[in-house]
Write an enzyme that holds these catalytic residues in place. Structure first.
Site, mmCIF file in Angstrom:
data_model
loop_
_atom_site.group_PDB
_atom_site.id
_atom_site.type_symbol
_atom_site.label_atom_id
_atom_site.label_comp_id
_atom_site.label_asym_id
_atom_site.label_seq_id
_atom_site.Cartn_x
_atom_site.Cartn_y
_atom_site.Cartn_z
ATOM 1 N N LYS A 13 1.081 -0.964 0.412
ATOM 2 C CA LYS A 13 0.043 -0.174 0.088
ATOM 3 C C LYS A 13 0.387 1.470 0.144
ATOM 4 C CE LYS A 13 0.917 1.066 4.446
ATOM 5 N NZ LYS A 13 1.703 2.938 4.483
ATOM 6 N N ASP A 143 -2.557 -0.937 10.152
ATOM 7 C CA ASP A 143 -3.101 -1.469 9.034
ATOM 8 C C ASP A 143 -4.036 -2.830 8.935
ATOM 9 O OD1 ASP A 143 -1.915 1.217 8.518
ATOM 10 O OD2 ASP A 143 -0.159 0.583 8.063
#
Length: 303
Positions: A13, A143
């Site tokens: 990401k 996350d």
């Protein structure tokens, strides 16, 4: 019979921007960011076992098997499953092709954990919904829920409050400067500003069109970047060098630096320049933006 899932992507990401807007009484920082999924990451391979053993069958230098988020995620899922079924025989051999650096700000360990939860939820037929897996994932790291959420997202809180967002279909060049940044060191710095003005999701100029790409690339900043660049000059060097091609910035708490491009040809030109720059410690690669996590189809509840 044992079942297998091979070549399961644990995607990287990027934080297209990252603002620190406050701090909770417990010390956790309040953030706002847009998470962007990439078509590049670690590859995981799963084979079920019927003897209850959970094993990481690949050596990962510097990461003991017992503390690896992959093993912890599998163990957590089995423990949660034990409340609804006989989970005593649920086991797995897990192999990993590790392609993302540790301490790079790309979410590698969190993404590995999320892919493990999604893959084994499917193979073990434990039947947890996306929301239930996200709740489990939050126990492993802030996350992890994003990767299980499964699509690009505007994130708030400590990163667990997620809303889907459309992002430009850019290509990215990412440079790994050859260092690992410990996240606590950045967040604990007295030089870190924690008072960025909160924004709304509608403030982010998101759209899957090139006309919006330029605006979204210039949107906001990474509040952690200034601190990280001072502590680690290699990051500042990467940002300055890659900045010749566009709006280069750091992702997460570092150390990786990225720049967005309209098309693959532009990304290839920048990538070739990096590779001929003579920086021995730099590793560079390209990736394209993707809209959804490759394993999203395995979950029962979709967006």
């Amino acid at each position: 019979m044992n079942q297998r899932l091979d070549n399961c992507l644990a995607p990287a990401k990027l934080n297209l921007f990252l603002h620190v807007v406050g701090r909770r009484a417990d010390g956790y920082h309040l953030l706002q960011t847009v998470f962007q999924l990439l078509d590049h990451g670690d590859l995981l391979h799963f084979e079920t076992r019927a003897d209850g053993l959970i094993r990481r069958v690949t050596d990962v230098p510097g990461v003991p098997e017992s503390s690896d988020l992959i093993v912890r995620a599998a163990t957590l899922l089995r423990s949660a499953a034990a409340e609804r079924m006989d989970a005593s025989r649920l086991g797995a051999d897990i192999a990993i092709d590790k392609r993302l650096p540790m301490g790079g700000g790309l979410g590698g360990g969190s993404s590995d954990a999320a892919t493990t939860l999604m893959a084994l939820n499917h193979l073990w037929q434990t039947g947890f919904s996306r929301q239930e897996l996200m709740a489990l994932g939050l126990q492993l790291g802030a996350d992890v829920p994003f990767f299980i959420f499964g699509r690009n997202a505007f994130a708030e809180g400590v990163g667990e409050e997620l809303a889907p967002v459309d992002t430009p279909r850019d290509w990215y060049v990412v440079i790994e400067p050859g260092i690992s940044v410990p996240t606590p060191q950045i967040f604990c710095s007295p030089e870190l500003t924690r008072d960025s003005k909160p924004i709304r999701i509608t403030d982010f100029p998101s759209a899957p069109r090139n006309s919006a790409a330029t605006n979204s690339r210039r949107f906001g900043k990474n509040d952690l970047q200034e601190v990280a660049a001072k502590l680690f000059p290699q990051i500042d060097e990467c940002i300055t060098w890659l900045g010749r091609f566009g709006d280069a910035r750091m992702t997460g708490s570092g150390a990786c630096v990225f720049c967005a491009f309209d098309d693959e040809q532009q990304a290839d030109q920048a990538l070739q320049a990096v590779r001929t720059a003579g920086r021995e410690n730099w590793k560079a690669w390209k990736a394209s933006a993707i809209e959804r996590h490759p394993l999203s189809h395995l979950l029962q509840i979709e967006h």
